[in-house]
Design a protein around this motif. Structure first.
Motif, short mmCIF file in Angstrom:
data_model
loop_
_atom_site.label_atom_id
_atom_site.label_comp_id
_atom_site.label_asym_id
_atom_site.label_seq_id
_atom_site.Cartn_x
_atom_site.Cartn_y
_atom_site.Cartn_z
N LEU A 165 0.83 -1.20 0.00
CA LEU A 165 0.00 0.00 0.00
C LEU A 165 0.87 1.26 0.00
N VAL A 166 1.90 1.27 0.84
CA VAL A 166 2.79 2.43 0.93
C VAL A 166 3.57 2.61 -0.37
N PHE A 167 4.02 1.50 -0.95
CA PHE A 167 4.72 1.59 -2.24
C PHE A 167 3.83 2.26 -3.28
N ARG A 168 2.57 1.82 -3.39
CA ARG A 168 1.67 2.40 -4.39
C ARG A 168 1.42 3.88 -4.12
N THR A 169 1.28 4.23 -2.84
CA THR A 169 1.02 5.62 -2.48
C THR A 169 2.16 6.52 -2.93
N PHE A 170 3.39 6.11 -2.65
CA PHE A 170 4.55 6.94 -3.01
C PHE A 170 4.89 6.83 -4.50
N TYR A 171 4.55 5.73 -5.10
CA TYR A 171 4.81 5.55 -6.54
C TYR A 171 3.91 6.43 -7.39
N THR A 172 2.68 6.64 -6.94
CA THR A 172 1.70 7.36 -7.76
C THR A 172 1.59 8.84 -7.40
N THR A 173 2.27 9.30 -6.36
CA THR A 173 2.17 10.69 -5.94
C THR A 173 3.31 11.52 -6.51
N VAL A 174 2.98 12.58 -7.22
CA VAL A 174 3.98 13.45 -7.83
C VAL A 174 4.46 14.47 -6.79
N PHE A 175 5.77 14.56 -6.60
CA PHE A 175 6.34 15.45 -5.59
C PHE A 175 6.56 16.85 -6.16
N ASN A 176 6.39 17.87 -5.30
CA ASN A 176 6.66 19.24 -5.70
C ASN A 176 7.14 20.03 -4.49
N GLN A 177 7.43 21.32 -4.69
CA GLN A 177 8.02 22.15 -3.64
C GLN A 177 7.10 22.29 -2.43
N GLU A 178 5.80 22.22 -2.66
CA GLU A 178 4.85 22.37 -1.57
C GLU A 178 5.01 21.27 -0.52
N TYR A 179 5.62 20.14 -0.94
CA TYR A 179 5.85 19.04 -0.01
C TYR A 179 6.66 19.48 1.20
N VAL A 180 7.59 20.42 1.00
CA VAL A 180 8.45 20.87 2.09
C VAL A 180 7.62 21.46 3.22
N TYR A 181 6.65 22.30 2.87
CA TYR A 181 5.79 22.92 3.88
C TYR A 181 4.92 21.86 4.57
N PHE A 182 4.42 20.91 3.80
CA PHE A 182 3.59 19.86 4.37
C PHE A 182 4.39 18.97 5.32
N ILE A 183 5.63 18.69 4.96
CA ILE A 183 6.50 17.86 5.82
C ILE A 183 6.78 18.58 7.13
N LEU A 184 7.15 19.87 7.05
CA LEU A 184 7.43 20.64 8.26
C LEU A 184 6.20 20.72 9.15
N TYR A 185 5.06 20.92 8.52
CA TYR A 185 3.80 21.00 9.28
C TYR A 185 3.49 19.67 9.97
N THR A 186 3.57 18.58 9.23
CA THR A 186 3.22 17.26 9.79
C THR A 186 4.15 16.87 10.92
N LEU A 187 5.45 17.09 10.74
CA LEU A 187 6.42 16.77 11.80
C LEU A 187 6.21 17.67 13.01
N GLY A 188 5.98 18.97 12.75
CA GLY A 188 5.75 19.90 13.86
C GLY A 188 4.53 19.51 14.67
N LEU A 189 3.44 19.18 14.00
CA LEU A 189 2.21 18.78 14.67
C LEU A 189 2.42 17.50 15.47
N CYS A 190 3.08 16.53 14.86
CA CYS A 190 3.32 15.24 15.52
C CYS A 190 4.14 15.41 16.80
N PHE A 191 5.25 16.15 16.72
CA PHE A 191 6.12 16.27 17.89
C PHE A 191 5.51 17.15 18.98
N LEU A 192 4.70 18.14 18.59
CA LEU A 192 4.02 18.95 19.60
C LEU A 192 2.97 18.12 20.34
N LEU A 193 2.26 17.26 19.61
CA LEU A 193 1.28 16.38 20.26
C LEU A 193 1.99 15.38 21.18
#
Length: 300
Positions: free
Chosen positions: A43-71
């Protein structure tokens, strides 16, 4: 009414596992291991295989990690105040820091924002998958009865095939490696079956739990963190991100989603408060019927 239609299949699958366990009885640990080591990596392979990466990913990564560690920080503070054991703390982290952005969050965003919001929801789902199969697995292993320390927890993360499924998926996508139709059909069959299997396992686990023995105070803390504190933290984080208002709304709504079903699988695999994590997942999903409309009303 449409919001309820998103939830009916989720509770229906939970009920299927619950009834099956009550009527027949299954070895839930074996089924959980199969889903974790054989199905989830596909499932994870398919998710990452079919998702096109772009610059906006950087903001999403920072947000997700920040939210996770604050929780996680909130959980550590509560655990210190209440003198929870290492296993109890890690169980609280699994129940409080990871949200159901896949089979719950993405359909809800599609319902609210249409196709324009779906891309952002998918990006958040993909990053959340990666966070769960690394940070989530780390704390599941750290809280397990057979784990003695940080090094052993990190080794448990390294042994998880989900991570390598993500790495291979990214490599195939970046190198533009095309899979043959029969191979991709096989991947789709396994990937599509992974989430329902995990949810059935959760239903099975719920069938073995005694409600009388629930740690009600700890469960209340977990539900408050997941359904109330998480979207508030998400709102604060979005104030510092250079993204448009619609994307910020999606981030906050996704943060308000209930506990991810995958956490139950991790808790069972490493024996880290599996009953507590299972109940927290069910209760947070049920209570989201009340809390999510409130979040919609505030955010939208």
């Amino acid at each position: 009414m449409e919001f309820l239609f998103v939830l009916i299949p989720i509770f229906g699958i939970f009920a299927l596992g619950f009834i099956g366990q009550k009527r027949i009885g299954f070895d839930t640990k074996s089924i959980s291991t199969m889903a974790l080591y054989l199905m989830s990596p596909v499932l994870v392979f398919r998710t990452f295989y079919t998702t096109v990466f772009n610059q906006e990913y950087v903001y999403f990564i920072l947000y997700t990690l920040g939210l996770c560690f604050l929780l996680i920080s909130v959980v550590f503070i509560l655990s210190w105040i209440n003198r929870y054991t290492n296993s109890q703390t890690c169980g609280m982290i699994l129940a409080s820091a990871f949200m159901n952005n896949g089979n719950y969050g993405t359909p809800v965003v599609l319902l609210l924002f249409g196709a324009t919001g779906l891309e952002s929801a998918i990006i958040l789902m993909v990053i959340q998958q990666l966070v769960m199969c690394t940070i989530g697995v780390y704390y599941a292993a750290k809280g397990g009865k057979g784990t003695s320390g940080i090094k052993e927890s990190l080794r448990a993360v390294k042994r998880m095939p989900i991570i390598y499924g993500a790495i291979v998926g990214v490599m195939f996508q970046l190198l533009h490696i095309e899979l043959s139709k029969p191979v991709y059909q096989a991947i789709n069959l396994v990937a599509n079956a992974a989430i329902p299997t995990i949810m059935i396992v959760l239903g099975m686990q719920l069938a073995t739990i005694s409600v009388r023995n629930l740690a009600k105070k700890k469960l209340s803390f977990s539900l408050a963190i997941k359904l109330a504190i998480s979207p508030v933290i998400a709102y604060v984080l979005t104030l510092f991100l250079p993204v448009d208002d619609v994307t910020k709304q999606i981030m906050i709504i996704m943060a308000a989603m209930p506990t991810a079903a995958n956490t139950t699988m991790y808790a069972m695999q490493f024996d880290t408060e599996p009953e507590f994590v299972s109940v927290a997942t069910l209760f947070s999903t049920s209570l989201s019927l009340v809390t999510l409309p409130i979040v919609f009303w505030i955010v939208l």
